[in-house]
Design a protein around this motif. Structure first.
Motif, PDB file in Angstrom:
ATOM      1  N   ILE A 141      -5.721   0.644  16.138  1.00 17.84           N
ATOM      2  CA  ILE A 141      -6.842  -0.235  15.815  1.00 17.84           C
ATOM      3  C   ILE A 141      -6.763  -0.797  14.399  1.00 17.84           C
ATOM      4  CG2 ILE A 141      -9.366  -0.323  15.605  1.00 17.84           C
ATOM      5  CD1 ILE A 141      -9.431   2.099  17.552  1.00 17.84           C
ATOM      6  N   LEU A 142      -6.381   0.047  13.461  1.00 18.30           N
ATOM      7  CA  LEU A 142      -6.416  -0.323  12.044  1.00 18.30           C
ATOM      8  C   LEU A 142      -5.133  -1.003  11.600  1.00 18.30           C
ATOM      9  CD1 LEU A 142      -7.930   2.968  10.529  1.00 18.30           C
ATOM     10  CD2 LEU A 142      -9.146   0.963  11.393  1.00 18.30           C
ATOM     11  N   LEU A 146     -14.148   3.711   4.376  1.00 15.24           N
ATOM     12  CA  LEU A 146     -13.552   2.448   3.920  1.00 15.24           C
ATOM     13  C   LEU A 146     -12.458   1.965   4.865  1.00 15.24           C
ATOM     14  CD1 LEU A 146     -13.365   2.991   0.062  1.00 15.24           C
ATOM     15  CD2 LEU A 146     -14.563   1.134   1.240  1.00 15.24           C
ATOM     16  N   ALA A 147     -11.724   2.887   5.468  1.00 13.41           N
ATOM     17  CA  ALA A 147     -10.638   2.511   6.378  1.00 13.41           C
ATOM     18  C   ALA A 147     -11.165   1.837   7.638  1.00 13.41           C
ATOM     19  CB  ALA A 147      -9.809   3.746   6.743  1.00 13.41           C
ATOM     20  N   VAL A 148     -12.342   2.228   8.099  1.00  9.04           N
ATOM     21  CA  VAL A 148     -12.837   1.710   9.383  1.00  9.04           C
ATOM     22  C   VAL A 148     -13.987   0.717   9.259  1.00  9.04           C
ATOM     23  CG1 VAL A 148     -12.085   3.810  10.582  1.00  9.04           C
ATOM     24  CG2 VAL A 148     -14.447   3.637   9.774  1.00  9.04           C
ATOM     25  N   SER A 161     -19.008  -1.556   1.846  1.00  6.41           N
ATOM     26  CA  SER A 161     -17.844  -1.342   0.985  1.00  6.41           C
ATOM     27  C   SER A 161     -18.233  -1.292  -0.484  1.00  6.41           C
ATOM     28  CB  SER A 161     -16.804  -2.440   1.197  1.00  6.41           C
ATOM     29  OG  SER A 161     -16.252  -2.343   2.479  1.00  6.41           O
ATOM     30  N   ALA A 162     -19.262  -2.046  -0.854  1.00  3.73           N
ATOM     31  CA  ALA A 162     -19.715  -2.060  -2.250  1.00  3.73           C
ATOM     32  C   ALA A 162     -20.270  -0.701  -2.670  1.00  3.73           C
ATOM     33  CB  ALA A 162     -20.780  -3.138  -2.442  1.00  3.73           C
ATOM     34  N   VAL A 184      -4.749   2.396   7.671  1.00  2.34           N
ATOM     35  CA  VAL A 184      -4.229   3.702   8.091  1.00  2.34           C
ATOM     36  C   VAL A 184      -3.804   4.502   6.862  1.00  2.34           C
ATOM     37  CG1 VAL A 184      -2.364   4.888   9.333  1.00  2.34           C
ATOM     38  CG2 VAL A 184      -3.577   2.993  10.415  1.00  2.34           C
ATOM     39  N   GLN A 185      -3.169   3.851   5.883  1.00  2.00           N
ATOM     40  CA  GLN A 185      -2.764   4.543   4.656  1.00  2.00           C
ATOM     41  C   GLN A 185      -3.987   5.080   3.908  1.00  2.00           C
ATOM     42  OE1 GLN A 185      -0.452   1.652   2.519  1.00  2.00           O
ATOM     43  NE2 GLN A 185       1.457   2.240   3.527  1.00  2.00           N
ATOM     44  N   ILE A 186      -5.053   4.293   3.872  1.00  2.00           N
ATOM     45  CA  ILE A 186      -6.290   4.730   3.220  1.00  2.00           C
ATOM     46  C   ILE A 186      -6.825   5.973   3.927  1.00  2.00           C
ATOM     47  CG2 ILE A 186      -8.727   4.136   2.838  1.00  2.00           C
ATOM     48  CD1 ILE A 186      -7.785   1.229   2.401  1.00  2.00           C
ATOM     49  N   PHE A 187      -6.880   5.915   5.250  1.00  2.00           N
ATOM     50  CA  PHE A 187      -7.365   7.041   6.042  1.00  2.00           C
ATOM     51  C   PHE A 187      -6.508   8.284   5.812  1.00  2.00           C
ATOM     52  CE2 PHE A 187      -8.301   9.544   9.801  1.00  2.00           C
ATOM     53  CZ  PHE A 187      -9.658   9.338   9.975  1.00  2.00           C
TER      54      PHE A 187
END
Length: 134
Positions: A31-32, A90-92, A102-103, A37-40
């Motif tokens: 999905i991402l 943040l990843a999703v 996000s802010a 994915v790296q953030i997750f």
């Protein structure tokens, strides 16, 4: 009491890190974006690191200052929630129509990092009160 509490929290955190890592690897990768994915995965990795820190707190609480190991443990728990939790979200966030959050989430990540650093400093401080046991 410090020992048992952080052993239990650490064990649950480890289990959730495995679950979230598997979820990211098998479901979210479809999905991402690669960047998301790296953030997750960064969130999972730091949750694992600090799961081990919680277990260290639990094991060393018998020998070190209970006050400082307790502070360290709660700072690690809060760091996991802020740092890893914000990265998971943040990843999703873009895939659930929550872009405006996000802010709020962005600043939570460095706060979590500061909480992790505080946990390590508290554990360092606890080492100065080493208790030799029979």
């Amino acid at each position: 009491m410090v020992t048992r509490r952080f052993l239990l929290i650490g064990m649950l955190s480890g289990m959730f890190a495995v679950v979230l890592g598997a979820f990211g690897a098998h479901i979210l990768k479809k999905i991402l974006t690669e960047y998301e994915v790296q953030i997750f995965e960064t969130g999972v990795r730091y949750q694992f690191y600090h799961t081990f820190a919680l277990l260290i707190v639990a094991i060393t609480a018998r020998y070190l200052s209970h006050r400082w190991t307790n502070i360290a443990g709660w700072l690690f728990v809060a760091g996991i929630a802020f740092f890893s939790g914000s990265l998971y979200l943040l990843a999703v966030v873009n895939h659930f129509g929550l872009e405006s959050s996000s802010a709020i989430l962005g600043p939570m990540t460095p706060i979590g990092g500061l909480l992790f650093m505080g946990g390590w400093l508290a554990l360092f401080r606890a080492a100065f009160d080493y208790k030799k046991t029979g």
